[in-house]
Design an enzyme around this catalytic site. Structure first.
Site, PDB file in Angstrom:
ATOM      1  N   LEU A 250     -13.318 -27.307 -12.994  1.00 33.09           N
ATOM      2  CA  LEU A 250     -13.056 -28.578 -13.661  1.00 33.09           C
ATOM      3  C   LEU A 250     -14.337 -29.163 -14.242  1.00 33.09           C
ATOM      4  CD1 LEU A 250     -10.433 -30.170 -11.219  1.00 33.09           C
ATOM      5  CD2 LEU A 250     -10.033 -29.188 -13.482  1.00 33.09           C
ATOM      6  N   CYS A 260     -13.988 -11.965 -20.092  1.00 29.51           N
ATOM      7  CA  CYS A 260     -12.767 -11.932 -19.275  1.00 29.51           C
ATOM      8  C   CYS A 260     -11.726 -12.971 -19.681  1.00 29.51           C
ATOM      9  CB  CYS A 260     -13.132 -12.118 -17.811  1.00 29.51           C
ATOM     10  SG  CYS A 260     -14.368 -10.942 -17.268  1.00 29.51           S
TER      11      CYS A 260
END
Ligand code: UGA
Length: 429
Positions: A250, A260
Site C-alpha cells: 500500500l 513480474c
C-alpha cells in the site's frame, strides 16, 4: 540431493545457488555461453545483494556447477527445475516456447525416474503440457510438480531462506510432492500441497492481488490530492488493521513495474477471458497502473510549465530499489516523455545505468546524484533507493537553477523538504 536447474535468470540462479547453500549438489544449466563462463568464474550476471558471495562460496565447496549441457547433468539428477523465462507474447499471454524447449530437452535426455519441477510462472495447465511433452520422448516413469517462486528482486535470498510459505502442486504421485517438500523442510515454513492447477493459480492470484493493492492505493492517493488528505498516513492507518497487515503493498507511487506484475496481471486477465470469465477488477488494475505514470508526468508538466529546454535531474532508473532491473520500469516512460517534450535529462542510478544505457542512449548519465542536479530545473525521484533518503537537500537546492522536487515514491517528509526551499510534489499528499 542431486539437482539440475534449467535457466540462470533471476529465478533459476537464486534457486540453484540457495539449494546449493542448503547442502545439495546443484548443476545450473543455460544455453547462454557467456553467462555460464561468467558464473564459472564466480561472477553474477544479475545484481542481487549477496548472490555473488554465495556463488563463490558454493563453487569452492564444489556444490554448484555451471554448464551449457543439460545431458551431462541429467544423468544423475533426482530433481530437475525448469526456471526459464516466460516473456509476454505481445498479446498479453505468456510465451511458453522456452518451457516447451526445456521439456523437450528433458524428454530426449532422461534415462531414469526424476521429478520435474516447474518454477517458471506459467498459465494454468502448463504442468500437464510439460508432462505430455516429456512423455512424447520418454516413456518410463517420471513426475511433474509445480513449485512457484515468491521471491522479490533485491530481497531474493532472504525470501528464499525465510519464505512465508512453499507451494507444491502435483497431479498423481504424492511421493513426488513429499520429496520436494523435503528440500524445503529446513526452512521451517508452512508447506501447501495442492494439485498442479491450484499451485499455478496461487502464483497468479498472489501477484494479481499484490498488484491490485498497489493500484488501489494509487487511486486513493489521487483522491487524497483533491481532498487534502495524505496517502502516506492513510496507508499507515490501514496497515495497522491486522486484516490488512503491515507488509501490505500500500505504498503509493508511480505504479508497479518489473518483470513480474505487469506480465502476470495481463496473463491473468487473458486466463480469465479464455475461461469465459470477466476479471474486470484486474483490467482496471492494469489501466490504473498505466495511468499513474501519465499522471506523474502531467504533474511535472503542469507545475514546471514549458518543458522544452528544461534540464531535469532523475534519481533512480531501476523499477524498484536494490535491483539493476529496468524491465517495465516507470523511469523509461517518464524519461522518454520528458525528452519528447524537449527536456534535457540527467540521470543517476547506483546500479541500473548499464542496462539503462542500452534502451535510453540519449540520457546524460552521471555517477553521483548531486551531479545530475547542477543547474537543473527540477529533481524527479523515480526509484526509492535508500541513498536518496538522507541527502543534504539544502546542498542539493544550492546546485539547482529552479527548486522543484517531484517525489514519485514519497521518500521525503513534505514539510521537511519545504523548509529547504524546494517546492515539493509527492504522490497523494
Ligand atoms: C514480485 C512479487 O512481490 C514476488 O512475490 C514474486 O515472486 C515476483 O514478483 C515474481 O513473480 O517473480 P518483484 O517484481 O521482484 O516481486 O518486486 P516487488 O517488490 O513485488 O515490486 C513490484 C513493483 O511494485 C515495483 O515496481 C515496486 O516499486 C512496486 N510497488 C511495490 C509499489 O508501487 N508499491 C508497493 O507498496 C509495493
Amino acid at each position: 540431493m542431486k539437482i539440475v536447474v534449467i535457466g540462470t535468470g533471476y529465478v533459476g540462479l537464486v534457486q540453484g545457488v540457495c539449494l546449493a547453500e542448503l547442502g545439495n549438489e546443484v548443476a545450473c544449466v543455460d544455453l547462454d555461453e557467456a553467462k555460464i563462463t561468467k558464473l564459472k568464474n564466480g561472477e553474477s550476471p544479475i545484481y542481487e545483494p549477496g548472490i555473488e558471495e554465495l556463488i563463490k562460496k558454493n563453487l569452492k565447496q564444489e556444490r554448484i556447477f555451471f554448464d551449457t549441457s543439460l545431458k551431462k547433468h541429467l544423468k544423475n539428477a533426482e530433481i530437475v527445475f525448469i526456471a526459464v523465462g516466460t516473456p509476454s507474447d505481445g498479446k498479453g499471454k505468456a510465451d511458453l516456447k522456452y518451457v516447451t524447449a526445456a521439456a523437450e530437452d528433458i524428454g530426449k535426455n532422461l534415462n531414469h525416474y526424476a521429478i520435474i519441477v516447474n518454477k517458471s510462472t506459467v498459465p494454468i495447465g502448463t504442468g500437464e503440457m510439460v508432462k505430455n511433452t516429456i512423455k512424447k520422448y520418454y516413456k518410463e516413469d517420471f513426475d511433474v510438480v509445480s513449485n512457484p517462486e515468491f521471491l522479490k528482486e533485491g530481497a531474493a535470498l532472504d525470501d528464499f531462506f525465510h519464505p512465508d510459505r512453499v507451494v507444491i502442486g502435483v497431479n498423481g504421485s504424492k511421493k513426488a510432492a513429499e520429496r520436494i517438500a523435503e528440500l524445503y523442510k529446513v526452512l521451517n515454513c508452512p508447506i501447501v500441497v495442492t494439485n498442479l492447477e491450484t499451485a499455478e493459480m496461487i502464483k497468479y492470484a498472489s501477484n494479481s492481488y499484490l498488484a491490485t493493492q498497489i493500484s488501489f492505493i494509487n487511486s486513493i492517493a489521487n483522491i487524497c490530492e483533491k481532498v487534502g488528505a495524505d496517502v502516506t498516513d492513510v496507508s499507515r492507518g490501514m496497515k495497522l488493521d491486522k486484516r490488512i497487515g503491515e507488509r501490505a503493498f500500500l505504498n503509493a507511487g508511480i505504479g508497479y513495474g518489473g518483470s513480474c506484475f505487469p506480465k502476470d496481471v495481463s496473463a491473468m486477465v487473458e486466463i480469465a477471458k479464455e475461461s469465459k470469465e470477466n476479471f474486470r477488477i484486474l483490467e482496471e488494475v492494469e489501466a490504473t497502473n498505466k495511468e499513474q505514470r501519465q499522471k506523474f508526468i502531467k504533474k511535472i508538466v503542469d507545475n514546471l510549465g514549458k518543458i522544452q529546454g528544461k534540464r531535469i535531474a532523475v534519481w533512480g532508473i531501476a523499477f524498484k530499489a536494490k535491483t539493476d532491473d529496468i524491465r517495465e520500469a516507470p523511469a523509461i516512460t517518464i524519461i522518454e516523455s520528458l525528452q519528447n517534450l524537449g527536456a534535457e535529462v540527467l540521470a543517476y542510478d547506483p546500479v541500473a545505468e548499464e542496462n539503462a544505457r542500452r534502451v535510453m542512449p540519449d540520457v546524460i548519465y552521471v555517477s553521483r546524484p548531486q551531479d545530475a542536479c547542477k543547474k537543473a530545473d527540477a529533481l524527479v525521484i523515480v526509484t526509492d533507493w535508500d541513498e536518496f533518503k538522507q541527502v543534504d537537500l539544502k546542498a542539493i537546492a544550492s546546485l539547482m537553477k529552479n527548486k522543484y522536487i517531484f517525489d514519485g515514491r514519497n521518500i521525503y517528509d513534505s514539510d521537511e523538504v519545504k523548509k529547504t526551499g524546494f517546492k515539493y510534489y509527492g504522490i497523494g499528499r
